[in-house]
Motif scaffolding. Structure first.
Motif, PDB file in Angstrom:
ATOM      1  N   GLN A 240       0.819  -1.206   0.000  1.00  0.00           N
ATOM      2  CA  GLN A 240       0.000   0.000   0.000  1.00  0.00           C
ATOM      3  C   GLN A 240       0.856   1.260   0.000  1.00  0.00           C
ATOM      4  O   GLN A 240       0.492   2.255  -0.603  1.00  0.00           O
ATOM      5  N   ALA A 241       1.963   1.228   0.725  1.00  0.00           N
ATOM      6  CA  ALA A 241       2.864   2.376   0.794  1.00  0.00           C
ATOM      7  C   ALA A 241       4.264   1.875   1.132  1.00  0.00           C
ATOM      8  O   ALA A 241       4.425   0.795   1.697  1.00  0.00           O
ATOM      9  N   PHE A 242       5.257   2.663   0.760  1.00  0.00           N
ATOM     10  CA  PHE A 242       6.637   2.325   1.100  1.00  0.00           C
ATOM     11  C   PHE A 242       7.427   3.606   1.276  1.00  0.00           C
ATOM     12  O   PHE A 242       7.059   4.666   0.760  1.00  0.00           O
ATOM     13  N   SER A 243       8.499   3.513   2.033  1.00  0.00           N
ATOM     14  CA  SER A 243       9.391   4.662   2.207  1.00  0.00           C
ATOM     15  C   SER A 243      10.788   4.157   2.532  1.00  0.00           C
ATOM     16  O   SER A 243      10.952   3.078   3.096  1.00  0.00           O
TER      17      SER A 243
ATOM     18  N   THR B  23      38.609  -0.571   5.155  1.00  0.00           N
ATOM     19  CA  THR B  23      39.027   0.808   5.004  1.00  0.00           C
ATOM     20  C   THR B  23      37.875   1.751   5.288  1.00  0.00           C
ATOM     21  O   THR B  23      36.787   1.586   4.754  1.00  0.00           O
ATOM     22  N   LEU B  24      38.119   2.717   6.119  1.00  0.00           N
ATOM     23  CA  LEU B  24      37.073   3.689   6.441  1.00  0.00           C
ATOM     24  C   LEU B  24      37.060   4.808   5.405  1.00  0.00           C
ATOM     25  O   LEU B  24      38.101   5.244   4.926  1.00  0.00           O
ATOM     26  N   ASN B  25      35.898   5.251   5.059  1.00  0.00           N
ATOM     27  CA  ASN B  25      35.734   6.374   4.152  1.00  0.00           C
ATOM     28  C   ASN B  25      35.161   7.542   4.919  1.00  0.00           C
ATOM     29  O   ASN B  25      34.497   7.369   5.922  1.00  0.00           O
ATOM     30  N   ARG B  26      35.374   8.757   4.447  1.00  0.00           N
ATOM     31  CA  ARG B  26      34.806   9.919   5.107  1.00  0.00           C
ATOM     32  C   ARG B  26      33.393  10.138   4.622  1.00  0.00           C
ATOM     33  O   ARG B  26      33.125   9.919   3.463  1.00  0.00           O
ATOM     34  N   PRO B  27      32.445  10.553   5.383  1.00  0.00           N
ATOM     35  CA  PRO B  27      32.536  10.731   6.816  1.00  0.00           C
ATOM     36  C   PRO B  27      32.543   9.379   7.522  1.00  0.00           C
ATOM     37  O   PRO B  27      32.097   8.382   6.972  1.00  0.00           O
ATOM     38  N   ILE B  28      33.057   9.356   8.761  1.00  0.00           N
ATOM     39  CA  ILE B  28      33.189   8.087   9.467  1.00  0.00           C
ATOM     40  C   ILE B  28      31.825   7.488   9.777  1.00  0.00           C
ATOM     41  O   ILE B  28      31.627   6.297   9.680  1.00  0.00           O
ATOM     42  N   ASN B  29      30.852   8.307  10.126  1.00  0.00           N
ATOM     43  CA  ASN B  29      29.502   7.800  10.376  1.00  0.00           C
ATOM     44  C   ASN B  29      28.636   8.067   9.159  1.00  0.00           C
ATOM     45  O   ASN B  29      28.736   9.102   8.531  1.00  0.00           O
ATOM     46  N   ARG B  30      27.802   7.117   8.819  1.00  0.00           N
ATOM     47  CA  ARG B  30      26.831   7.307   7.748  1.00  0.00           C
ATOM     48  C   ARG B  30      25.518   6.703   8.195  1.00  0.00           C
ATOM     49  O   ARG B  30      25.483   5.788   9.002  1.00  0.00           O
ATOM     50  N   PRO B  31      24.405   7.199   7.692  1.00  0.00           N
ATOM     51  CA  PRO B  31      23.112   6.677   8.150  1.00  0.00           C
ATOM     52  C   PRO B  31      22.818   5.292   7.587  1.00  0.00           C
ATOM     53  O   PRO B  31      23.217   4.957   6.483  1.00  0.00           O
ATOM     54  N   GLU B  32      22.107   4.515   8.374  1.00  0.00           N
ATOM     55  CA  GLU B  32      21.630   3.208   7.950  1.00  0.00           C
ATOM     56  C   GLU B  32      20.349   3.438   7.136  1.00  0.00           C
ATOM     57  O   GLU B  32      19.480   4.189   7.551  1.00  0.00           O
ATOM     58  N   HIS B  33      20.241   2.806   5.984  1.00  0.00           N
ATOM     59  CA  HIS B  33      19.053   2.952   5.147  1.00  0.00           C
ATOM     60  C   HIS B  33      18.079   1.819   5.446  1.00  0.00           C
ATOM     61  O   HIS B  33      18.475   0.656   5.506  1.00  0.00           O
ATOM     62  N   LEU B  34      16.820   2.171   5.623  1.00  0.00           N
ATOM     63  CA  LEU B  34      15.779   1.192   5.901  1.00  0.00           C
ATOM     64  C   LEU B  34      14.649   1.360   4.893  1.00  0.00           C
ATOM     65  O   LEU B  34      14.284   2.481   4.557  1.00  0.00           O
ATOM     66  N   LEU B  35      14.114   0.250   4.427  1.00  0.00           N
ATOM     67  CA  LEU B  35      12.935   0.259   3.572  1.00  0.00           C
ATOM     68  C   LEU B  35      11.752  -0.162   4.433  1.00  0.00           C
ATOM     69  O   LEU B  35      11.762  -1.239   5.018  1.00  0.00           O
ATOM     70  N   ILE B  36      10.767   0.705   4.519  1.00  0.00           N
ATOM     71  CA  ILE B  36       9.557   0.403   5.283  1.00  0.00           C
ATOM     72  C   ILE B  36       8.427   0.170   4.295  1.00  0.00           C
ATOM     73  O   ILE B  36       8.116   1.041   3.490  1.00  0.00           O
ATOM     74  N   VAL B  37       7.855  -1.020   4.356  1.00  0.00           N
ATOM     75  CA  VAL B  37       6.791  -1.427   3.452  1.00  0.00           C
ATOM     76  C   VAL B  37       5.523  -1.611   4.283  1.00  0.00           C
ATOM     77  O   VAL B  37       5.533  -2.316   5.290  1.00  0.00           O
ATOM     78  N   GLU B  38       4.448  -0.978   3.850  1.00  0.00           N
ATOM     79  CA  GLU B  38       3.172  -1.110   4.546  1.00  0.00           C
ATOM     80  C   GLU B  38       2.202  -1.905   3.681  1.00  0.00           C
ATOM     81  O   GLU B  38       2.024  -1.602   2.507  1.00  0.00           O
ATOM     82  N   THR B  39       1.609  -2.917   4.308  1.00  0.00           N
ATOM     83  CA  THR B  39       0.589  -3.738   3.658  1.00  0.00           C
ATOM     84  C   THR B  39      -0.637  -3.768   4.560  1.00  0.00           C
ATOM     85  O   THR B  39      -0.632  -3.193   5.644  1.00  0.00           O
ATOM     86  N   ARG B  40      -1.661  -4.472   4.134  1.00  0.00           N
ATOM     87  CA  ARG B  40      -2.856  -4.607   4.973  1.00  0.00           C
ATOM     88  C   ARG B  40      -2.551  -5.370   6.262  1.00  0.00           C
ATOM     89  O   ARG B  40      -3.182  -5.153   7.280  1.00  0.00           O
ATOM     90  N   GLN B  41      -1.579  -6.283   6.213  1.00  0.00           N
ATOM     91  CA  GLN B  41      -1.233  -7.092   7.380  1.00  0.00           C
ATOM     92  C   GLN B  41      -0.365  -6.335   8.385  1.00  0.00           C
ATOM     93  O   GLN B  41      -0.219  -6.765   9.516  1.00  0.00           O
ATOM     94  N   GLY B  42       0.232  -5.235   7.967  1.00  0.00           N
ATOM     95  CA  GLY B  42       1.082  -4.481   8.881  1.00  0.00           C
ATOM     96  C   GLY B  42       2.283  -3.875   8.179  1.00  0.00           C
ATOM     97  O   GLY B  42       2.335  -3.789   6.956  1.00  0.00           O
ATOM     98  N   GLN B  43       3.238  -3.485   8.973  1.00  0.00           N
ATOM     99  CA  GLN B  43       4.420  -2.795   8.480  1.00  0.00           C
ATOM    100  C   GLN B  43       5.635  -3.716   8.606  1.00  0.00           C
ATOM    101  O   GLN B  43       5.806  -4.398   9.605  1.00  0.00           O
ATOM    102  N   VAL B  44       6.477  -3.727   7.581  1.00  0.00           N
ATOM    103  CA  VAL B  44       7.699  -4.530   7.571  1.00  0.00           C
ATOM    104  C   VAL B  44       8.871  -3.580   7.361  1.00  0.00           C
ATOM    105  O   VAL B  44       8.845  -2.759   6.435  1.00  0.00           O
ATOM    106  N   THR B  45       9.882  -3.686   8.217  1.00  0.00           N
ATOM    107  CA  THR B  45      11.077  -2.858   8.100  1.00  0.00           C
ATOM    108  C   THR B  45      12.226  -3.732   7.627  1.00  0.00           C
ATOM    109  O   THR B  45      12.545  -4.744   8.258  1.00  0.00           O
ATOM    110  N   LEU B  46      12.830  -3.355   6.505  1.00  0.00           N
ATOM    111  CA  LEU B  46      13.914  -4.123   5.899  1.00  0.00           C
ATOM    112  C   LEU B  46      15.162  -3.250   5.809  1.00  0.00           C
ATOM    113  O   LEU B  46      15.095  -2.092   5.419  1.00  0.00           O
TER     114      LEU B  46
END
Length: 178
Positions: free
Chosen positions: A107-110, A127-150
């Motif tokens: 139904q929806a995703f982000s 090997t580390l690349n700059r910047p040292i911290n980077r955000p974790e990417h998550l795919l959130i999928v919404e269905t009639r049964q609920g929400q799944v985070t991948l």
């Protein structure tokens, strides 16, 4: 485009073997300190094994495992929504069943940025690349049964996911919503 895109590693026997190794190591240390107390050594090794396999690994399972893939038909993922399911995945990884979400049921995703991760090309380090911290990417999928985070920060080889792969996922999901 490829037939399927795979992300995160599928769980294997490594968490269970790591827990067994920790239990044996604790037992050996205890028996070397208290050579006349073999029962205490066995007990401490067993407790270390159980704490590692039933508390520590299930708590951190999502950060290291959680393999899933997306195809033109839908999304296949491992359901680890409850503590029982996580423990079962650690003790019986060969029994893991992929759950399937047809693209037509989405139904929806982000895609969002989650917590910061150490930035390296390999999940095991490197090997580390700059910047040292980077955000974790998550795919959130919404269905009639609920929400799944991948998690889509890592591919199945443990390498950081490129923006090109993220755009391919978006193209698959947008084509399905038409």
């Amino acid at each position: 485009m490829e037939n399927e895109l795979r992300f995160a590693r599928k769980i294997s026997f490594k968490p269970l073997l790591g827990s067994i190794f920790l239990g044996v190591a604790v037992g050996v240390v205890i028996i070397s300190i208290f050579p006349n107390e073999p029962l205490m050594s066995i007990l401490c090794g067993t407790v270390a094994f159980l704490i590692d396999s039933m508390l520590i690994y299930p708590w951190s399972l999502k950060h290291f495992y959680g393999g899933w893939k997306i195809t033109a038909k839908g999304i296949y993922y491992i359901d680890d929504g409850t503590w029982n399911k996580k423990v079962k995945l650690i003790y019986l990884p060969f029994l893991q069943q992929d759950k399937f979400i047809p693209l037509s049921e989405i139904q929806a995703f982000s895609i969002i940025d989650g917590v910061n991760l150490m930035n390296s090309h390999n999940i095991a380090g490197g090997t580390l690349n700059r910047p040292i911290n980077r955000p974790e990417h998550l795919l959130i999928v919404e269905t009639r049964q609920g929400q799944v985070t991948l998690n889509l920060s890592w591919n199945y080889k443990g390498e950081a996911v490129s923006d090109k792969k993220i755009n391919q996922i978006l193209a698959i999901l947008k084509n399905s919503s038409r």
